[in-house]
Design a protein around this motif. Structure first.
Motif, short mmCIF file in Angstrom:
data_model
loop_
_atom_site.label_atom_id
_atom_site.label_comp_id
_atom_site.label_asym_id
_atom_site.label_seq_id
_atom_site.Cartn_x
_atom_site.Cartn_y
_atom_site.Cartn_z
N UNK A 1 27.15 -39.56 -25.04
CA UNK A 1 26.13 -39.12 -24.09
C UNK A 1 24.81 -39.78 -24.48
N UNK A 2 24.30 -40.63 -23.61
CA UNK A 2 23.05 -41.33 -23.88
C UNK A 2 21.85 -40.55 -23.39
N UNK B 1 27.74 -41.32 -20.16
CA UNK B 1 26.79 -40.69 -19.23
C UNK B 1 25.39 -40.91 -19.79
N UNK B 2 24.41 -41.02 -18.89
CA UNK B 2 23.03 -41.25 -19.29
C UNK B 2 22.15 -40.16 -18.70
N UNK C 1 30.88 -32.69 -16.88
CA UNK C 1 32.34 -32.61 -16.92
C UNK C 1 32.96 -33.99 -16.76
N UNK C 2 34.00 -34.27 -17.54
CA UNK C 2 34.65 -35.58 -17.51
C UNK C 2 36.13 -35.41 -17.19
N UNK D 1 32.72 -36.61 -13.91
CA UNK D 1 33.32 -36.11 -12.68
C UNK D 1 32.50 -35.02 -12.01
N UNK D 2 31.70 -34.29 -12.78
CA UNK D 2 30.86 -33.25 -12.18
C UNK D 2 29.70 -32.90 -13.10
#
Length: 211
Positions: free
Chosen positions: A53-54, A98-99, A172-173, A184-185
């Motif tokens: 997670x960036x 994700x960023x 959510x992945x 995904x969410x």
């Protein structure tokens, strides 16, 4: 950092970091002068369950108008949109799944960055208000990922100044082809903080250890 932290000046903030090394300042668009160039980090990657997670931080340049001349001389501000584009590209290149942008910009400026910078999944924004918010929840599904190129943020989440409200952002992945997981969410909850709010035991323990 906000006007309180910046108002302390670079030397005082450096002293805080030496005394409390667990504290990290993310400020991609603020450059300290002199011997304190490493005071702020532009970005960070947090790894959880094999996911990257960036995170990067953007500080409102309008805070310059609230700083004393002695503190103002310690910091140079870059345009938020330029810093956001640079840090997002760097995080994606480093493999971030994700960023998330952490921001205390004005809402209109968050909207501008969201429109101009591709690749940010969410903006967590500290709003410029001083009243207690109502509890809200926002859920967003991203059925097109990962087939579509990441574009404007799917969510601009909010917290409130002075600790009057605390937001929680969940990502959510889902597993795709080849086992690679994709965003995904997103879900964001905002809750008011009152005298009825139970304490966060883990946070209290961390703060007590730092004191």
């Amino acid at each position: 950092p906000y006007e309180f932290e910046l108002g302390l000046g670079a030397a005082a903030l450096a002293s805080v970091k030496r005394e409390f090394p667990a504290i990290r300042f993310l400020a991609a668009n603020v450059k300290p002068a002199g011997d304190h160039r490493d005071l702020f980090e532009g970005r960070a990657i947090v790894e959880l369950d094999g996911l990257k997670i960036g995170l990067f931080g953007i500080v409102d340049p309008d805070l310059r108008g609230l700083l004393a001349k002695s503190s103002l001389a310690d910091f140079a501000f870059e345009l938020p949109v330029d810093a956001a584009a640079r840090e997002t590209a760097a995080l994606r290149a480093a493999g971030a799944d994700a960023v998330v942008m952490l921001s205390n910009l004005h809402p209109r400026d968050n909207a501008f960055v969201a429109r101009e910078v591709a690749g940010i999944d969410a903006i967590v924004a500290d709003l410029h208000v001083r009243w207690s918010p109502e509890a809200t929840r926002t859920d967003i599904e991203l059925p097109g990922r990962p087939a579509v190129r990441p574009g404007s943020p799917a969510l601009v989440a909010r917290s409130f100044a002075n600790g009057l409200g605390v937001g929680r952002l969940d990502l959510g992945f889902r597993a795709g082809e080849g086992g690679r997981r994709h965003l995904a969410w997103l879900s964001h909850r905002l809750e008011s903080i009152t005298d009825r709010t139970p304490p966060d035991a883990a946070l209290v323990a961390d703060l007590s250890a730092m004191a």
